[in-house]
Every structure is written in C-alpha cells, then in structure tokens.
Motif scaffolding. Structure first.
Motif, PDB file in Angstrom:
ATOM      1  N   VAL A 199       0.909  -0.949   0.075  1.00  0.00           N
ATOM      2  CA  VAL A 199       0.132   0.001   0.050  1.00  0.00           C
ATOM      3  C   VAL A 199       1.018   1.443  -0.231  1.00  0.00           C
ATOM      4  O   VAL A 199       2.494   1.371  -0.171  1.00  0.00           O
ATOM      5  CB  VAL A 199      -1.323   0.092   1.343  1.00  0.00           C
ATOM      6  CG1 VAL A 199      -2.008  -1.049   1.477  1.00  0.00           C
ATOM      7  CG2 VAL A 199      -0.011  -0.152   2.409  1.00  0.00           C
ATOM      8  N   TYR A 200       0.705   2.415   0.081  1.00  0.00           N
ATOM      9  CA  TYR A 200       0.523   3.847  -0.368  1.00  0.00           C
ATOM     10  C   TYR A 200       1.032   4.371   0.981  1.00  0.00           C
ATOM     11  O   TYR A 200      -0.164   4.595   1.683  1.00  0.00           O
ATOM     12  CB  TYR A 200       1.020   4.637  -1.384  1.00  0.00           C
ATOM     13  CG  TYR A 200       0.915   4.022  -3.012  1.00  0.00           C
ATOM     14  CD1 TYR A 200       2.285   3.820  -3.473  1.00  0.00           C
ATOM     15  CD2 TYR A 200      -0.205   3.161  -3.003  1.00  0.00           C
ATOM     16  CE1 TYR A 200       2.468   3.012  -4.707  1.00  0.00           C
ATOM     17  CE2 TYR A 200       0.684   2.297  -4.615  1.00  0.00           C
ATOM     18  CZ  TYR A 200       1.973   2.323  -5.178  1.00  0.00           C
ATOM     19  OH  TYR A 200       2.260   1.849  -6.864  1.00  0.00           O
ATOM     20  N   ALA A 201       1.544   5.170   1.237  1.00  0.00           N
ATOM     21  CA  ALA A 201       1.526   6.140   3.286  1.00  0.00           C
ATOM     22  C   ALA A 201       1.832   7.620   2.598  1.00  0.00           C
ATOM     23  O   ALA A 201       2.437   7.885   1.545  1.00  0.00           O
ATOM     24  CB  ALA A 201       2.624   5.473   3.858  1.00  0.00           C
ATOM     25  N   PHE A 202       1.136   8.412   2.539  1.00  0.00           N
ATOM     26  CA  PHE A 202       1.661   9.914   3.186  1.00  0.00           C
ATOM     27  C   PHE A 202       1.260  10.088   4.596  1.00  0.00           C
ATOM     28  O   PHE A 202       0.263   9.621   5.333  1.00  0.00           O
ATOM     29  CB  PHE A 202      -0.459   9.983   2.138  1.00  0.00           C
ATOM     30  CG  PHE A 202      -0.627   9.876   0.984  1.00  0.00           C
ATOM     31  CD1 PHE A 202       0.129   9.237   0.417  1.00  0.00           C
ATOM     32  CD2 PHE A 202      -2.019  10.381   0.644  1.00  0.00           C
ATOM     33  CE1 PHE A 202      -0.496   9.077  -1.043  1.00  0.00           C
ATOM     34  CE2 PHE A 202      -2.926  10.314  -0.752  1.00  0.00           C
ATOM     35  CZ  PHE A 202      -1.624   9.181  -1.260  1.00  0.00           C
ATOM     36  N   ALA A 203       2.687  11.047   5.249  1.00  0.00           N
ATOM     37  CA  ALA A 203       2.386  10.835   6.389  1.00  0.00           C
ATOM     38  C   ALA A 203       2.199  12.188   6.721  1.00  0.00           C
ATOM     39  O   ALA A 203       2.928  12.950   7.519  1.00  0.00           O
ATOM     40  CB  ALA A 203       3.631  10.332   6.932  1.00  0.00           C
ATOM     41  N   ARG A 204       2.695  13.192   5.003  1.00  0.00           N
ATOM     42  CA  ARG A 204       2.933  14.480   5.488  1.00  0.00           C
ATOM     43  C   ARG A 204       1.451  15.045   5.461  1.00  0.00           C
ATOM     44  O   ARG A 204       0.225  15.099   5.140  1.00  0.00           O
ATOM     45  CB  ARG A 204       3.300  15.415   4.770  1.00  0.00           C
ATOM     46  CG  ARG A 204       5.131  14.335   4.417  1.00  0.00           C
ATOM     47  CD  ARG A 204       5.997  15.361   3.709  1.00  0.00           C
ATOM     48  NE  ARG A 204       7.157  15.279   3.091  1.00  0.00           N
ATOM     49  CZ  ARG A 204       8.001  15.407   2.354  1.00  0.00           C
ATOM     50  NH1 ARG A 204       7.482  15.846   1.247  1.00  0.00           N
ATOM     51  NH2 ARG A 204       9.462  13.936   2.249  1.00  0.00           N
TER      52      ARG A 204
END
Ligand code: FES
Lengths: 398, 314
Positions: free
Chosen positions: A43-48
C-alpha cells in the motif's frame, strides 16, 4: 515515476513495536517523501500534512466505499455489512450523513450541555471522595462517556459493557489480520449481534439520538433499512474514540503541569485543550482510502484500485505544518488538525466528543489543583487507535 | 490569509432564450466546498445584491460550480445584472452551499420541473440514474427555445418528457399524479402556480412523498457589505475591524482571541460563535432558514456582518 523509484520500507506499521510507539516510524515516513510504498502490505503511505489533508478531502479520487481499512471491498467481502457513513461515498453517503449531522450538530447538542456538565461534576466529586491515586482509564476516560453517551443514544441498561470490546475489535479490523484481530475474532459475531439488537426502534428509548434517526426514516429522509445501520455507526464510532481522546487530554495535562496551571487560570481553554490533545495524540491514527483511478500525488502515480494509508497522527505532528509539533501547548491554535479527519467524511460526532471532553475537563479544573502521572502507564495496542490500557494518575484537590 | 469565498466567473454561456449559465471557480484553482443535489449558493453580486441559485453542475468536479440564471423582467435587478453586466473574469462572493431540497432515498422518482426550476433537478436526475432508481422527468416551459438544458437531457431518452406550453399546453398533472405510489418520491421545482398545482395533485399521496422548492424572490435584507465592519468581543471588551480581505475568524485571531476552527468552509460547525448584537451575513452551509433568521449565532470562518457592527460572545 513508478513504484520502483519511490521510497519504500519493509517495516510493518501494524507491528506491536510500531503500534506501541509510532512516532519514530512516522517521523521517518514524513522525511522519506510525500508518498512511501509499504512493502509489507503493498500500500502507499501519506504521512505529511499536505498529502493527508488533500487525500482526506478528495472523495472523488480516493474513495471510502472500498473500505477504510486494509481490506479492499472491490475484491474482498467485508466482515460486517459496510457502514453507510464511513464506508460509503456520494451518492449513497448523502442521506445518512445529512440525517446524522443534523442530530449530532452543535445546535442540536445545546440541550445536552447542562446535563453533561452536571454529570461530569458528579463523576469528579465521586472520584475525589476516594484515594488520590487512581487509574484514569476506567475511572474517567471510560467512565464518563459510558455514563452519558449510551443514555444520549437511548440504549437500554443491559450489555453496555459490550460497547468497548466491539469498538476495539472494529478498529483493529481496519488493519491487517494480525494477532490483535485474531484475539478479537472469537467474540466478534456475538458482539456484532448484540450491537445489531440495540439498533432496532423498540430497543431504543424515545428521546435519544437513536429515536431521532428512526424519526428521520418516518419522514422518508432515510429508509427504514438504513435507520438501524446509522444507529450502528453511532455505537461503533462514538465510544472508543471519545474514551481515547479523553485519556489523551488527561495524559497531556498529567505530563505538562504548566499547561494545567494555565487551564486553571483560564477554564475556557478546555475546548482548545481537547483539540490540542487530539492533535498531539491522534486517538485515530490511520485510515485507508482506495484510488478510484490512476491519481497523481506529488509526482507519483498511484494506480487505480491501490490502497492508500493516511497517517493522521503523523500529519498532526508534521513540522512542515506545525511549529514544535511535539509540544502539547494551549497557546497553540490546533485548528486544522486532521484528528477528526477532514472533508466529506470528517467525524460526524466531533461535537459530541468535544462536549463530553469539555464537560469533564472543566469539572476537573474546578476541583483539582494539579495532576501528575504516576509511572509510565500502559499502552493499549490497537491497529487504528492510539490508546491507554492504564493511566495511573495522582491528583491534588484544590 | 483566509477570506470569504470569492469565485471567478470562468464562463458565461447562453443556455436558452433568457437563461445563461455561469461557471465559477476559485481564482487559485483550489477545491470548492462539497455539495449535494438540491443545494444552492448565494451569489453576492459586485453591486451588493444577493441572489440564490441552485447548483446544476457536476459534483464529481470539485473545482467548478455551475448555475443557471433566468432573466426575470419583473425581477429586482439581480438577474438583469447577471445577464447584462457580469463578465467572465469578474469576481462574485459566494455563500453556502446550503441544501433545503435534498434528494432522499427512493425506489422511484417523479421529477416535475417548470422553466428554470429544472436547475436543482438536473443533478438529482444524474444521481437517481447512478443509483439505478426508476425515474421520470416532466419538464414544462413556455416554448422549446426558452427551455434550458434540453440537449443535456436528451441523453436520457424516454425518461424525459418535454412539455413546451405552446405545443402541448400545461403539464397534464392529473395524468402523472393520479395514482399515489408509496415507492415514488415526487420532486418539484418551478413557479408558484406549478407548485400549488402539484401540491393539490399530491393531496392523496403518502405524507412526505412530495418535496418542493419554490423559486421566490425572498425579501431582500440589507445588501452584503463590501466595506469593513467592526466586531466587538463582549468578554474582552475589545473591538476589531474586519476588512473585506479577511475572515472574522482571522481578524479575531489576530486580536489574540482564538476561536477553534477546522474546515474553514462553513461546513463542519466547529467555529460556531454566539452573536449578541448586530445582524450576521450568513455564508455557512449549516444553518437552516429559521436559524439564519434568528441571527443569534454564526460561523465565523465564513460569515460576516450586514451592518457596521457585530457583538460576539468572545
Ligand atoms: S471551521 Fe468549520 S464551520 Fe467554521
């Protein structure tokens, strides 16, 4: 850019180590790039903050209807019928959302304000009649929501102890089928059946949120089939989250005595304190979305059907958005945090949670001159929630 | 810096004799607040007039709004302004979107439109179609040439019944409403006489089957201000001036009084503030008409003041 060229990691965000202390991993994710590939779950992660905020509001490109957990409803059957609110997008999301946001809106809650403030004072009085040291999880964080919320919904007296384990399992189930989920599977069917039984018209008192949902179905605003499902949403999302939010604000004050002094001087900061605590601890840490088409995010193309994991907790501490993000500070304006989500799917019960927390914090501020945490406490691990199993506090009465 | 929603007219096009469509977008190209079929926006025209128009575009396009504006010869000048003065590139203030006319779930829908009343029904039709509901549109107007969006509606084939008055006379309501059907919701928008007739026609229908929205020229209050106004903070005794380029929320915040906010779009309800005196210029998506008229609270992230002075409980 392709998957091969974006930063990737083999660390599992749902491993016990990361769940116990997610902050170092989240900091790494934020610094690694605007999009990171999580190899363990593909999966792709967004953390910003920027990408998380953009993803939350973009219901057209990043859908919720394929599930807001790891499981992709396009290919897998969900363990329970999907939520009409959390796991639906327009147009199916419209009517349930509209009805519930009317019932839980700030204007509608005004009638509960006085009663909940009085309930909070009573609970604090009872607590302060006992020893100076106590575990704040059962004594306050669980006790207060369980005292006021089921009544407000209109639940009967029996079986309320099922609410917390049900919510806990539900939030675990958004993650991968790991040991936390396995531990809950045994009782899942029984708890879901109990919750289901509470959602019928007959099971609910005539004056609560539940009855108001049924009344909306009488007016044709939702269907009679939707009504119990919307009551279920209240019971699913309305208890654990508030409990952990309240625990977060108590932990924040117990570890920041100068902020408690400030609150005592200015009790009207109780509302800000809760939102700042929600920013700082992010009781709901993560949610997934699913790309409805190939979507480009910061130069990376996320392929149609991919799962995206949004780290709300990481966004709420992104130094690109917040100054000194790790500080719990009542002088900060926490507005814009994504602890309640953002956009169309933003937490519909946020005003309920705020009112509960404000009542309790206000009552405590009036009676307690200082709070300290006794020892480290014990985290409660959950695939989605940041929580305490035990939070030992010592208080000094004012 | 946050300011009340101000949109640019990116396109103005003739939709039929007497109807123009406006396409509006944020000057910075950003997302617009979400809406659902039946929603309208307040357009605050450069001359200070405020008019309500139903959104009739595509909600899957988060970057533009579309409204249809009928030239009303007997109107109070708002529609004439849009037709004659407003140009692509101009900025208009926008309040809302608000929705008093939501599409409720139904197995079947009967949509009845009169003239420009087609606008709120257009997105409803698309939605009913998406949901796989069984639906029918009966659309009346003076003449075919005066009826907007006919080309768009053609794609739906036989579900659409176009009834120009000069060809067929008035809509044969008894034919459409004769048989009350508990599974059908009737949605009607258009001029008063049509609504009255549909209401009469539905008298034998189940309660709540009929939903209407009246296009009436509402009593116009004070025009929206383009001048600065003062906000007095009752608890602190301070007064701040709110200039056109900032929100009340930000102006108050700069004076050191922070109000919790979240969406900054007038949709979430977090920034609700009690109004002790003055008349708010409501631009949120939350309050219903009665609550707006009461004027005792406002959402300071988007709403403003109609008068020189507002007193807030801050
Ligand atoms: S911040 Fe959401 S309504 Fe004002």
């Amino acid at each position: 850019m392709t998957t091969a060229t974006i930063p990737a990691t083999g660390i599992d965000p749902f491993s016990p180590e990361v769940l116990a202390d997610p902050l170092p991993f989240q900091a790494w994710l934020r610094d690694a790039g605007s999009v990171v590939h999580l190899a363990t779950h593909d999966v792709y992660a967004f953390a910003r903050y920027e990408q998380v905020h953009a993803a939350l509001v973009d219901w057209q490109g990043l859908q919720s209807a394929a599930g807001v957990g790891l499981s992709n409803f396009r290919f897998e059957k969900p363990w329970r019928p999907p939520s009409l609110l959390l796991e639906a997008d327009p147009p199916r999301h419209d009517a349930p959302r509209r009805v519930l946001s009317g019932i839980l809106g700030p204007r509608a809650l005004r009638r509960l304000r006085e009663r909940w403030f009085a309930d909070a004072e009573r609970l604090v009085d009872e607590l302060l009649d006992g020893p100076d040291e106590f575990d704040a999880v059962p004594a306050l964080a669980e006790a207060f929501p369980l005292r006021v919320f089921p009544d407000a919904v209109g639940l009967g007296p029996d079986g309320r102890e099922n609410l917390l384990p049900y919510g806990n399992h539900l939030f675990n189930a958004f993650g991968p089928p790991n040991a936390l989920v396995e531990a809950g599977n045994g009782r899942a069917a029984e708890l879901a059946a109990w919750v289901g039984a509470q959602c019928t018209r007959d099971a609910l008192s005539g004056d609560g949120f539940g009855a108001a949902i049924w009344a909306a179905s009488d007016r044709g605003e939702i269907t009679p089939e939707q009504a119990p499902m919307i009551v279920r949403s209240l019971l699913s999302a309305g208890v654990d989250t508030t409990v952990h939010g309240i625990a977060a604000v108590l932990h924040a004050f117990a570890t920041h005595p100068e902020q408690w002094r400030r609150l005592r001087e200015r009790p009207d900061l109780a509302r800000v304190a809760f939102d700042e605590a929600v920013r700082w601890q992010s009781p709901v840490q993560t949610f997934f979305r699913t790309a409805t088409r190939d979507v480009e995010i910061g130069g990376t193309v996320i392929p149609d059907g991919s799962k995206i994991l949004m780290f709300l907790g990481a966004a709420n501490r992104d130094p690109r958005r917040w100054t000194e993000p790790d500080a719990f500070d009542l002088a900060r304006d926490p507005s814009g945090h994504v602890g309640f989500g953002m956009g169309l799917h933003q937490c519909v019960g946020q005003h309920v949670a705020r009112l509960e927390a404000e009542a309790l914090v206000t009552a405590l501020a009036a009676r307690v001159s200082s709070i300290e945490q006794v020892g480290d406490g014990e985290r409660h691990l959950n695939n989605t929630l940041r929580a305490w199993a035990s939070l030992p506090l010592r208080v000094h009465r004012a | 810096m946050e300011r009340a929603l101000e949109l640019r007219v990116v396109e103005k096009a003739a939709a039929s004799e007497g109807v123009v469509t406006l396409t509006l977008a944020r000057p910075d190209g950003g997302r617009l607040p979400d809406w659902a079929p039946g929603a309208h926006v307040d357009l605050i025209l450069p001359n200070g007039d405020t008019r309500q128009y139903s959104l009739c575009g595509d909600r899957w396009d988060a970057h533009t709004y579309r409204v249809g504006v009928l030239r009303e010869p007997a109107g109070r000048g708002g529609s004439a302004y849009v037709h004659d003065e407003l140009r692509p590139g101009d900025l208009v203030g926008v309040g809302g979107p608000r929705n008093n006319f939501p599409l409720v779930p139904g197995e079947r829908y009967l949509f009845v439109a009169g003239g420009i009343g087609i606008t709120p029904l257009l997105p409803m039709i698309r939605q009913a179609d998406l949901l796989g509901a069984d639906w029918t549109l009966v659309y009346g107007g003076r003449t075919r040439a005066s009826m907007a969006f006919l080309a768009e509606l053609e794609a739906y084939g036989e579900r659409v019944h176009v009834v120009p008055q000069d060809e067929f006379g008035l809509i044969d309501l008894p034919r459409w409403l004769a048989e009350p059907d508990p599974a059908t919701k009737v949605y009607c928008c258009g001029p008063g006489p049509l609504l009255d007739a549909v209401e009469r026609g539905c008298s034998g229908w189940p309660e709540h089957a009929l939903r209407t929205e009246r296009f009436v020229a509402r009593e116009q209050g004070a025009p929206a201000r383009s001048a600065p106004f003062d906000v007095e903070l009752a608890r602190t005794g301070r007064t701040v001036t709110v200039t056109p380029d900032v929100s009340v929320l930000d102006a108050v915040g700069r004076a050191g009084v922070e109000v919790l906010s979240s969406c900054r779009q007038g949709t979430c309800g977090t920034c609700e503030t009690d109004v002790l005196d003055g008349i708010p210029d409501h631009r949120d998506s939350i309050l219903d008409d009665a609550e707006r008229a009461a004027g005792d609270c406002m959402f300071v992230c988007v709403s403003r003041s109609l008068g020189d002075r507002l007193v807030l409980d801050l």
